[in-house]
Write a protein that holds these residues in place. Structure first.
Motif, mmCIF file in Angstrom:
data_model
loop_
_atom_site.group_PDB
_atom_site.id
_atom_site.type_symbol
_atom_site.label_atom_id
_atom_site.label_comp_id
_atom_site.label_asym_id
_atom_site.label_seq_id
_atom_site.Cartn_x
_atom_site.Cartn_y
_atom_site.Cartn_z
ATOM 1 N N THR A 1 -40.878 -20.404 91.560
ATOM 2 C CA THR A 1 -40.485 -20.867 90.563
ATOM 3 C C THR A 1 -39.799 -19.786 89.266
ATOM 4 O OG1 THR A 1 -42.682 -22.347 90.541
ATOM 5 C CG2 THR A 1 -40.864 -22.181 89.172
ATOM 6 N N PHE A 2 -40.298 -18.779 88.996
ATOM 7 C CA PHE A 2 -39.437 -17.744 88.714
ATOM 8 C C PHE A 2 -37.943 -17.783 88.916
ATOM 9 C CE2 PHE A 2 -37.636 -13.382 86.282
ATOM 10 C CZ PHE A 2 -38.028 -13.846 84.817
ATOM 11 N N ILE A 3 -37.679 -17.365 89.848
ATOM 12 C CA ILE A 3 -36.488 -17.453 90.428
ATOM 13 C C ILE A 3 -35.325 -17.864 90.746
ATOM 14 C CG2 ILE A 3 -35.397 -16.754 92.522
ATOM 15 C CD1 ILE A 3 -36.851 -14.288 91.378
ATOM 16 N N HIS A 4 -35.757 -18.760 91.299
ATOM 17 C CA HIS A 4 -35.169 -20.830 91.085
ATOM 18 C C HIS A 4 -34.697 -20.904 89.928
ATOM 19 C CE1 HIS A 4 -35.007 -21.387 94.293
ATOM 20 N NE2 HIS A 4 -35.691 -21.399 95.082
ATOM 21 N N ARG A 5 -35.570 -20.345 88.143
ATOM 22 C CA ARG A 5 -35.384 -22.106 87.347
ATOM 23 C C ARG A 5 -34.177 -20.525 86.417
ATOM 24 N NH1 ARG A 5 -35.977 -26.571 86.698
ATOM 25 N NH2 ARG A 5 -38.357 -27.637 88.339
ATOM 26 N N PHE A 6 -34.918 -19.085 86.669
ATOM 27 C CA PHE A 6 -33.961 -18.119 85.310
ATOM 28 C C PHE A 6 -33.227 -17.129 86.467
ATOM 29 C CE2 PHE A 6 -38.480 -19.265 84.060
ATOM 30 C CZ PHE A 6 -37.876 -19.769 82.604
ATOM 31 N N GLY A 7 -33.083 -16.835 87.470
ATOM 32 C CA GLY A 7 -32.707 -16.698 88.739
ATOM 33 C C GLY A 7 -31.481 -17.261 89.623
ATOM 34 N N ARG A 8 -30.632 -17.672 88.391
ATOM 35 C CA ARG A 8 -29.732 -18.759 88.714
ATOM 36 C C ARG A 8 -28.240 -17.585 89.083
ATOM 37 N NH1 ARG A 8 -28.748 -23.944 84.354
ATOM 38 N NH2 ARG A 8 -31.312 -24.139 85.372
ATOM 39 N N SER B 1 -37.934 -17.548 99.055
ATOM 40 C CA SER B 1 -38.436 -18.590 99.659
ATOM 41 C C SER B 1 -39.253 -18.366 100.790
ATOM 42 C CB SER B 1 -37.415 -19.897 100.316
ATOM 43 O OG SER B 1 -37.257 -18.948 101.266
ATOM 44 N N TYR B 2 -39.071 -17.077 101.990
ATOM 45 C CA TYR B 2 -39.648 -16.889 102.615
ATOM 46 C C TYR B 2 -41.035 -15.934 102.448
ATOM 47 C CZ TYR B 2 -36.364 -17.853 106.294
ATOM 48 O OH TYR B 2 -34.773 -18.733 107.045
ATOM 49 N N VAL B 3 -40.650 -15.254 102.100
ATOM 50 C CA VAL B 3 -42.004 -14.922 100.682
ATOM 51 C C VAL B 3 -42.890 -15.675 100.131
ATOM 52 C CG1 VAL B 3 -43.084 -13.581 99.164
ATOM 53 C CG2 VAL B 3 -41.294 -12.583 100.108
ATOM 54 N N TYR B 4 -42.583 -16.586 100.121
ATOM 55 C CA TYR B 4 -44.158 -17.680 99.616
ATOM 56 C C TYR B 4 -44.029 -18.874 100.730
ATOM 57 C CZ TYR B 4 -44.590 -22.305 97.632
ATOM 58 O OH TYR B 4 -45.854 -23.702 97.537
ATOM 59 N N PHE B 5 -43.142 -18.670 101.937
ATOM 60 C CA PHE B 5 -44.213 -19.275 102.775
ATOM 61 C C PHE B 5 -44.794 -18.394 104.080
ATOM 62 C CE2 PHE B 5 -40.745 -22.574 101.751
ATOM 63 C CZ PHE B 5 -41.472 -23.688 101.453
ATOM 64 N N LEU B 6 -44.154 -17.957 103.887
ATOM 65 C CA LEU B 6 -45.123 -16.518 104.464
ATOM 66 C C LEU B 6 -46.069 -15.638 104.441
ATOM 67 C CD1 LEU B 6 -41.918 -15.388 107.520
ATOM 68 C CD2 LEU B 6 -43.214 -17.287 107.461
ATOM 69 N N PHE B 7 -46.580 -15.163 102.871
ATOM 70 C CA PHE B 7 -46.811 -13.863 102.634
ATOM 71 C C PHE B 7 -48.600 -14.955 102.813
ATOM 72 C CE2 PHE B 7 -48.922 -11.399 99.557
ATOM 73 C CZ PHE B 7 -48.666 -10.760 100.495
#
Length: 299
Positions: free
Chosen positions: A256-263, A274-280
């Motif tokens: 969420t932080f990357i998508h909102r503030f890491g533009r 996104s891979y970390v979110y789905f695989l970790f």
């Protein structure tokens, strides 16, 4: 607005600018995928095969493992297809189904972690009534409730997708379909599809976390009132669950932080997160459970 049945297929994306290295990138991803399948598959096999593990806590662990397998099996075919074969095209129907299952299973995982917190709360704060409260029927109802809640909450935004015209670029940002990627390509009013997911996140995922936090506050209060020897044993029963909670919610917050503030961050950072979110979480959950001593020790 009419049902869109003639649009060209979407194009999935691997790692932009690193196409020549896709085969090499696929190796660690394949290792992680195989580890997830073996770890969670073994967990399900142990729980099914060992009658001593036919208890509510292990049923919830089995639900968590099945959810992790579901997420992996939903994303793995298209990811490996893009990285190995450069097979980027995906039809609208297949894309929408994949997005539905990905987002539904994310809500399911949050719900299962909440159910596991309830299990620990009853086991520590009301142990004498544990068996009478968490019967097999109650566990089944909780599992069905978690699945129904997730499936129904995600359905409205997915049902809108086939009706949108897609007249912009057909290129998606990932090697799998996500709702937030698809609606960026729509040439229509997508206000509902932008706002509704925010409501779902706050009403479910955030609420789940707050209830879990409150449950552990009560658990800690109960644990601190018992003798030191029993206190350590009681805390040990919660270690693996706390680890699963941290792994899941830290990755949610990070994405969420990357998508909102890491533009302005490189696109590869968004893809990697996104891979970390789905695989970790699917990779780590069997590890934390297997290393857990005392009540939830499986091996």
């Amino acid at each position: 607005m009419w049902l869109n049945t003639t649009a060209s297929p979407f194009l999935l994306t691997g790692f932009p600018g690193m196409e020549k290295a896709h085969h090499w990138i696929s190796i660690p991803l394949l290792v992680v995928y195989i580890s997830i399948l073996l770890g969670n598959g073994t967990l399900l096999f142990l729980i099914r095969d060992n009658h001593n593990l036919h208890e509510p806590m292990y049923y919830f662990l089995a639900m968590l493992a099945a959810t992790d397998l579901g997420v992996t099996l939903t994303t793995m075919p298209t990811v490996l297809g893009v990285l190995w074969l450069n097979h980027r095209e995906i039809g609208h129907g297949a894309c929408f189904f994949q997005a539905y299952f990905i987002h539904t299973l994310s809500i399911v995982e949050s719900g299962i972690l909440l159910a596991m917190a309830y299990d620990h709360f009853i086991a520590i704060c009301n142990p004498l009534r544990y068996s009478s409260i968490l019967t097999n029927t109650k566990v089944i109802k909780i599992g069905m409730g978690v699945l129904t809640r997730a499936g129904l909450s995600i359905m409205p935004i997915i049902l809108c997708l086939p009706w949108f015209p897609y007249c912009r670029s057909r290129v998606l940002s990932h090697a799998f379909c996500l709702h937030q990627d698809v609606i960026k390509l729509a040439c229509a009013n997508i206000t509902f599809n932008r706002l509704y997911p925010v409501v779902v996140v706050f009403a479910m995922v955030l609420l789940d976390f707050l209830i879990i936090f409150f449950s552990y506050t009560l658990i800690l209060k109960t644990v601190m009132s018992i003798t030191s020897g029993e206190r350590a044993k009681a805390l040990n029963t919660c270690v693996s669950h706390i680890c699963c909670i941290l792994v899941f919610y830290v990755t949610v917050v990070g994405l969420t932080f990357i998508h909102r503030f890491g533009r302005h961050a490189p696109h590869v950072v968004h893809i990697t997160m996104s891979y970390v979110y789905f695989l970790f979480p699917p990779f780590m959950n069997p590890v934390t459970i297997a290393l857990k001593p005392s009540r939830s020790r499986l091996v």
